[in-house]
Write a protein that holds these residues in place. Structure first.
Motif, PDB file in Angstrom:
ATOM      1  N   ILE A   1      33.257  33.894  43.297  1.00  0.00           N
ATOM      2  CA  ILE A   1      33.753  33.123  42.151  1.00  0.00           C
ATOM      3  C   ILE A   1      35.265  33.269  42.079  1.00  0.00           C
ATOM      4  O   ILE A   1      35.792  34.387  42.093  1.00  0.00           O
ATOM      5  CB  ILE A   1      33.107  33.617  40.847  1.00  0.00           C
ATOM      6  CG1 ILE A   1      31.616  33.250  40.855  1.00  0.00           C
ATOM      7  CG2 ILE A   1      33.792  33.005  39.630  1.00  0.00           C
ATOM      8  CD1 ILE A   1      30.905  33.522  39.586  1.00  0.00           C
ATOM      9  N   PRO A   2      35.989  32.138  42.020  1.00  0.00           N
ATOM     10  CA  PRO A   2      37.453  32.228  41.958  1.00  0.00           C
ATOM     11  C   PRO A   2      37.881  32.802  40.611  1.00  0.00           C
ATOM     12  O   PRO A   2      37.159  32.668  39.620  1.00  0.00           O
ATOM     13  CB  PRO A   2      37.887  30.762  42.080  1.00  0.00           C
ATOM     14  CG  PRO A   2      36.727  29.977  41.588  1.00  0.00           C
ATOM     15  CD  PRO A   2      35.505  30.758  41.946  1.00  0.00           C
ATOM     16  N   PRO A   3      39.012  33.467  40.577  1.00  0.00           N
ATOM     17  CA  PRO A   3      39.483  34.012  39.292  1.00  0.00           C
ATOM     18  C   PRO A   3      39.818  32.864  38.336  1.00  0.00           C
ATOM     19  O   PRO A   3      40.688  32.055  38.618  1.00  0.00           O
ATOM     20  CB  PRO A   3      40.733  34.814  39.670  1.00  0.00           C
ATOM     21  CG  PRO A   3      41.119  34.313  41.009  1.00  0.00           C
ATOM     22  CD  PRO A   3      39.907  33.774  41.681  1.00  0.00           C
ATOM     23  N   LEU A   4      39.083  32.780  37.251  1.00  0.00           N
ATOM     24  CA  LEU A   4      39.287  31.703  36.288  1.00  0.00           C
ATOM     25  C   LEU A   4      40.401  32.034  35.316  1.00  0.00           C
ATOM     26  O   LEU A   4      41.004  31.171  34.707  1.00  0.00           O
ATOM     27  CB  LEU A   4      38.007  31.459  35.494  1.00  0.00           C
ATOM     28  CG  LEU A   4      36.894  30.708  36.244  1.00  0.00           C
ATOM     29  CD1 LEU A   4      35.623  30.777  35.460  1.00  0.00           C
ATOM     30  CD2 LEU A   4      37.318  29.279  36.488  1.00  0.00           C
ATOM     31  N   LEU A   5      40.629  33.316  35.161  1.00  0.00           N
ATOM     32  CA  LEU A   5      41.641  33.746  34.201  1.00  0.00           C
ATOM     33  C   LEU A   5      42.626  34.645  34.929  1.00  0.00           C
ATOM     34  O   LEU A   5      42.238  35.374  35.828  1.00  0.00           O
ATOM     35  CB  LEU A   5      40.986  34.547  33.072  1.00  0.00           C
ATOM     36  CG  LEU A   5      39.968  33.781  32.245  1.00  0.00           C
ATOM     37  CD1 LEU A   5      39.124  34.746  31.453  1.00  0.00           C
ATOM     38  CD2 LEU A   5      40.674  32.802  31.331  1.00  0.00           C
ATOM     39  N   THR A   6      43.869  34.576  34.519  1.00  0.00           N
ATOM     40  CA  THR A   6      44.799  35.526  35.097  1.00  0.00           C
ATOM     41  C   THR A   6      44.554  36.863  34.436  1.00  0.00           C
ATOM     42  O   THR A   6      44.541  36.982  33.214  1.00  0.00           O
ATOM     43  CB  THR A   6      46.248  35.079  34.843  1.00  0.00           C
ATOM     44  OG1 THR A   6      46.329  34.659  33.481  1.00  0.00           O
ATOM     45  CG2 THR A   6      46.627  33.937  35.762  1.00  0.00           C
ATOM     46  N   ASN A   7      44.278  37.830  35.269  1.00  0.00           N
ATOM     47  CA  ASN A   7      43.935  39.149  34.729  1.00  0.00           C
ATOM     48  C   ASN A   7      45.201  39.989  34.573  1.00  0.00           C
ATOM     49  O   ASN A   7      45.839  40.361  35.552  1.00  0.00           O
ATOM     50  CB  ASN A   7      42.953  39.833  35.681  1.00  0.00           C
ATOM     51  CG  ASN A   7      42.389  41.090  35.064  1.00  0.00           C
ATOM     52  OD1 ASN A   7      42.660  41.382  33.890  1.00  0.00           O
ATOM     53  ND2 ASN A   7      41.616  41.819  35.847  1.00  0.00           N
ATOM     54  N   THR A   8      45.586  40.236  33.351  1.00  0.00           N
ATOM     55  CA  THR A   8      46.741  41.109  33.138  1.00  0.00           C
ATOM     56  C   THR A   8      46.239  42.495  32.773  1.00  0.00           C
ATOM     57  O   THR A   8      45.192  42.645  32.160  1.00  0.00           O
ATOM     58  CB  THR A   8      47.630  40.600  31.998  1.00  0.00           C
ATOM     59  OG1 THR A   8      46.782  40.220  30.915  1.00  0.00           O
ATOM     60  CG2 THR A   8      48.468  39.424  32.439  1.00  0.00           C
ATOM     61  N   THR A   9      46.978  43.478  33.178  1.00  0.00           N
ATOM     62  CA  THR A   9      46.592  44.842  32.850  1.00  0.00           C
ATOM     63  C   THR A   9      47.655  45.450  31.955  1.00  0.00           C
ATOM     64  O   THR A   9      48.831  45.438  32.285  1.00  0.00           O
ATOM     65  CB  THR A   9      46.460  45.677  34.135  1.00  0.00           C
ATOM     66  OG1 THR A   9      45.633  44.962  35.046  1.00  0.00           O
ATOM     67  CG2 THR A   9      45.846  47.019  33.853  1.00  0.00           C
ATOM     68  N   TRP A  10      47.189  45.884  30.785  1.00  0.00           N
ATOM     69  CA  TRP A  10      48.137  46.523  29.886  1.00  0.00           C
ATOM     70  C   TRP A  10      48.088  48.025  30.109  1.00  0.00           C
ATOM     71  O   TRP A  10      47.018  48.604  30.200  1.00  0.00           O
ATOM     72  CB  TRP A  10      47.762  46.241  28.424  1.00  0.00           C
ATOM     73  CG  TRP A  10      47.750  44.768  28.120  1.00  0.00           C
ATOM     74  CD1 TRP A  10      48.810  43.905  28.220  1.00  0.00           C
ATOM     75  CD2 TRP A  10      46.635  43.996  27.682  1.00  0.00           C
ATOM     76  NE1 TRP A  10      48.426  42.636  27.865  1.00  0.00           N
ATOM     77  CE2 TRP A  10      47.092  42.666  27.533  1.00  0.00           C
ATOM     78  CE3 TRP A  10      45.289  44.293  27.394  1.00  0.00           C
ATOM     79  CZ2 TRP A  10      46.267  41.638  27.107  1.00  0.00           C
ATOM     80  CZ3 TRP A  10      44.482  43.279  26.967  1.00  0.00           C
ATOM     81  CH2 TRP A  10      44.954  41.958  26.834  1.00  0.00           C
TER      82      TRP A  10
END
Lengths: 291, 349, 256
Positions: free
Chosen positions: A120-129
């Motif tokens: 599954i392609p990344p649908l959301l940009t995953n940010t890491t806090w």
């Protein structure tokens, strides 16, 4: 400390996915006293819908989620109408076997269409806090928050709306309630739609969290979600949520201290012990036998 | 009653007796011929190897189906962990023939290995019977499910037996004669059990457990017998399976395998020995015939199961039995009874 | 020595007292009836006696043996068998098998002998079958011996239930509303029948019944239950005249 918190987040993420699937088992059981063993595979179908929508229609996250839920819900209702409804008066075992058959059908049908695992392609940009030594991924937060929101909505529907009241009434008494003018078939369809729709949502979120999906992924996750439903007391909506979080926590804990291959062993042993100690689950009530 | 009618009834009765007399010799002849054929096929190798393999699988599946039918059909419980017992039998037998038995004796000691596998499975079956005293229905199904999963994960975590990679190095010891022998034994023993008062106890638990207890049936004893016999034969089947395939791993005995056996039970018919045999034969052969369809056969099979459940929920033979599987004694009792009844009704006016 | 002595029997369901301080003395060969309004706890007494429920307090002494805490099948083996208010036959099994199952307690062969059909198995099966057939003949059920139990007409199902109970060779037979669903004519027949059973099988009988005609006609002694407690006990004639009993059945106003 940070490590513990990290693991707690992981546990919450896994637990909320289990809980969403467990809800489907428990709702169907509550209303039909039938274990829908195809439910885990509907969860898998949800992940595959997500894949199709994201890859071929290039939809963004929200429409993908909603359409996947809708698709799985429709599929659930169709399955109920075609396969389960004719068996309502039949012995319960027939219905269970049918459900196993439907599950196998979904698995193998998907396998026939897609012999290789899909990504599954990344649908959301995953940010890491990063907070101190702690790193929180936005994806994790999203999965947990979204699951909680869905569960709260469900709890509201079941406890506060007329349809929810009808559901609870049917699960309470199957002979009198239809006489009170409750449209039983519609309510059962609605229950299936909601339960499987939640399973579909879980499929999408699982796909986001663990992007490699295959047709057999629903088996193990499905059985484990089923354990959650039983642990919480099958037929009990809040019990299923609690069960989901318990199993999520246990699995993450085991994986933290033992080799990860012990995870299933511990999960199922836990189930056995719990069933022996509290045969009706945490929130379930024992039913007295009648003579 | 006219004379002709009496005469007709008389001949009918006589024919029935002839039929019974024929039955008396059917089994010894059938078993002797079957065994002779199997030995000949094994020695002179005139049966195609592929066909032999299919017959071996049919036999193993008959054992699995008949033994699971004891729990699910005759006792009316719902066990989903049958593959777990099979795994125990397969591993014990394989460990014995590969590691324990001295070199070159595996062939001679093969029956002992199979038997040990069955015993090991039976012992575990005894343990699984204990929760069944109190839990029933869905919850017992979950216990057996968990049991199956636990067996699989334990095996995956024992490196001595290969962990997830599994065990290999078994010789191909499962031959036609052995499969024939164990299948016949399994069917015979289960038939014997069903047509004894213990077996009637098993049936009465399905019908009404509380009433059964109140009629003096020691339901715990009956459940233990049913589970032990059932798991014993599942273990036997596992041992045979391991030595037919010459390779086993824990994933072979997962929930999908249990589902396979369930399908055979409910396809053939619950509570029926003839049904168990029919289910195993149809399912195994159909899967082979449909092999050219590739993956699609696995789409077709569950569909068939669903249709079967909707239109014939108890399976093909559901709760009925072919006369051949009813002990002669029971048939004779029945006939004697009819005759007695007829005499009484003739005498009364 | 009395056959059965129940003293101080009490049973609570979730705080509700279904039976409280119930006492009963049964002599050999007596025929005693328990009556009382619906929900008075009559069937609960039977369930306590047969081990379906475990009494909260009190003791049930049967021929010198304490029954509280025993499993139902052990109690049946000691010599108490029962029928049910709503018939509970093994519906899918044959009439003959229904009766043969009740011989479970007297089976002389072991599981191993049963699995291999060796040893004592054959002789014992023959004995069980012929006994069961004789019993069915006595109950005029012999013609349906191979019939599936659920296909029998209602009256015969009731009779089969009694035959099944007697197959367990009880010393004490408990009948739970044997006349339920019968018309007056059938009730008269049943009264004869129960008397005949008592003589033929020399059993002591304790029965629960609503049909006053039956109870007054055949019982030697009556116990009246209301709200789980004994409110009267005595000869049928005494019970009929007892104001407390009238009150329980008809309500206070009518009685006073």
């Amino acid at each position: 400390m940070a490590y513990l918190f990290q693991q707690a987040l992981n546990a919450l993420q896994l637990g909320s996915i289990y809980a969403l699937i467990a809800l489907g088992y428990t709702m169907v059981y509550g209303i039909l006293t039938m274990i829908n063993f195809a439910h885990g595979d509907l969860f898998m179908v949800g992940a595959f819908f997500c894949f199709l929508l994201a890859v071929y229609l290039k939809l963004s996250f929200v429409p993908t989620l909603l359409l996947s839920m809708l698709g799985v819900a429709c599929l659930g209702v169709i399955i109920e109408r075609l396969a389960y409804k004719p068996l309502r008066a039949a012995p319960r075992v027939s219905a269970i076997i049918t459900a196993l058959g439907v599950g196998l059908f979904l698995e193998n049908f998907t396998l026939a269409l897609s012999p290789y695992p899909k990504h599954i392609p990344p649908l959301l940009t995953n940010t890491t806090w990063a907070i101190g030594s702690l790193s929180i991924s936005s994806l994790q937060v999203l999965v947990i928050a979204l699951s909680l929101i869905l569960m709260l909505i469900l709890d509201f529907v079941v406890q506060r709306t007329k349809a929810g009241m009808a559901m609870r009434a049917i699960s309470w008494d199957k002979t009198i309630v239809p006489l009170m003018g409750v449209p039983v078939n519609k309510i059962i369809s609605l229950t299936f739609a909601i339960g499987t729709g939640l399973g579909g949502a879980a499929g999408v979120m699982y796909g986001l969290a663990y992007p490699v999906i295959d047709p057999y992924m629903g088996i193990m996750v499905g059985w484990k979600a089923f354990i959650c439903a039983v642990v919480g007391g099958i037929g009990n909506v809040r019990g299923a949520m609690i069960g989901g979080f318990i199993l999520g926590a246990v699995e993450i804990l085991v994986a933290a201290f033992f080799p990860s291959t012990y995870r299933d062993f511990v999960a199922f042993t836990l189930l056995l012990v719990l069933l022996i100690l509290r045969p009706y689950g945490i929130l379930g009530k024992p039913q007295p036998q009648k003579v | 009653m006219s004379m002709t009618k009496i005469k007709a009834a008389g001949t009918a009765l006589l024919n029935q007796w002839r039929f019974l007399a024929g039955l008396k010799y059917f089994w010894p002849v059938f078993l002797a011929a079957g065994l002779a054929f199997c030995i000949a096929a094994d020695v002179y190798d005139f049966v195609d190897l592929y066909l032999q393999l299919i017959i071996i699988y049919v036999g193993i599946n008959i054992i699995l189906t008949a033994s699971l039918n004891l729990i699910n059909g005759y006792m009316g419980e719902f066990s989903v962990g049958h593959a777990g017992f099979m795994a125990i039998g397969a591993y014990i037998a394989s460990i014995l023939t590969v590691y324990v038995f001295p070199q070159n004796t595996a062939g001679i000691l093969f029956p002992a290995a199979i038997l040990a596998g069955g015993m090991g499975a039976a012992l575990v079956g005894f343990l699984v019977a204990i929760p069944s005293f109190k839990t029933r229905g869905d919850y017992l199904a979950i216990v057996t499910l968990a049991f199956g999963m636990i067996v699989k994960s334990i095996l995956e975590n024992i490196d001595a037996v290969g962990g997830p990679r599994g065990l290999l190095g078994m010789e191909k010891l499962t031959t036609l004669p052995w499969v024939f022998f164990w299948t016949a034994l399994c069917v015979w023993v289960i038939r014997n059990l069903v047509y004894s008062n213990f077996g009637r106890g098993v049936l009465s638990i399905r019908e009404d457990e509380i009433a059964s207890d109140l009629m003096g049936v020691n339901t715990r004893q009956v459940k233990i017998i049913a589970f032990v016999v059932s798991s014993f034969f599942a273990g036997i089947a596992g041992g045979l399976f391991a030595h037919a395939l010459q390779f086993i791993n824990p994933r072979m005995f997962d929930i999908l395998k249990s589902t396979d056996i369930l399908i055979m039970v409910y396809l053939g018919g619950i509570g029926s020995i003839a049904g168990s045999i029919l289910g195993a034969v149809i399912y195994t052969v159909l899967l082979e015939i449909l092999r050219p369809l590739g993956v699609w056969r696995m789409v077709f099979m569950p569909l068939m199961l669903v249709l079967l459940m909707i239109y014939r929920p108890r399976g093909i033979m559901g709760m009925r039995e072919i006369r051949l599987f009813t002990p002669l004694r029971d048939l004779v009792t029945e006939k004697l009874w009819r005759q007695k009844k007829k005499e009484a009704s003739d005498a009364s006016p | 020595m009395p056959l059965l002595k129940i003293s101080g029997l009490t049973h609570r369901f979730a705080g509700l007292c279904a039976v409280s301080d119930f006492n009963l003395l049964l002599q050999q060969n007596e025929l005693v009836g328990i009556i009382g309004p619906n929900g008075a706890g009559k069937t609960t007494v039977f369930n306590l006696m047969t081990g379906v429920y475990r009494a909260s307090e009190g003791s049930i002494n049967f021929q010198g043996k304490e029954l509280v805490g025993l499993d139902p099948h052990s109690i049946t083996r000691l010599g108490i068998a029962r029928t049910f208010q709503n018939i509970r036959l093994f519906k899918e099994l044959s009439v003959l098998d229904n009766v043969r199952i009740a011989h479970y307690g007297q089976m002389a062969y072991s599981p191993a002998e049963a699995l291999l059909h060796i040893g004592r198995f054959r002789a014992e099966e023959r004995r069980i079958t012929s006994q069961a057939l004789d019993l069915l003949a006595v109950f005029h059920l012999d013609e349906s011996a191979n019939e599936t139990a659920k296909n029998l007409p209602y009256g015969l199902q009731r009779r089969l239930e009694m035959a099944r109970a007697l197959a367990a060779e009880p010393k004490l037979l408990l009948l739970d509303e044997p006349a339920a669903g019968m018309n007056p004519n059938e009730i008269f027949q049943l009264m004869d029948f129960i008397g005949w059973i008592r003589r033929t099988f020399s059993v002591t009988i304790l029965l629960i019944e609503h049909q006053m005609r039956l109870v007054m006609g055949i019982c030697e002694r009556l116990v009246v239950l209301d709200f789980g407690a004994t409110i009267a006990e005595g000869l049928p004639a005494e019970i009929q005249a007892n104001p407390k009993v009238l009150e329980a059945y008809l309500g206070e106003e009518v009685a006073s």
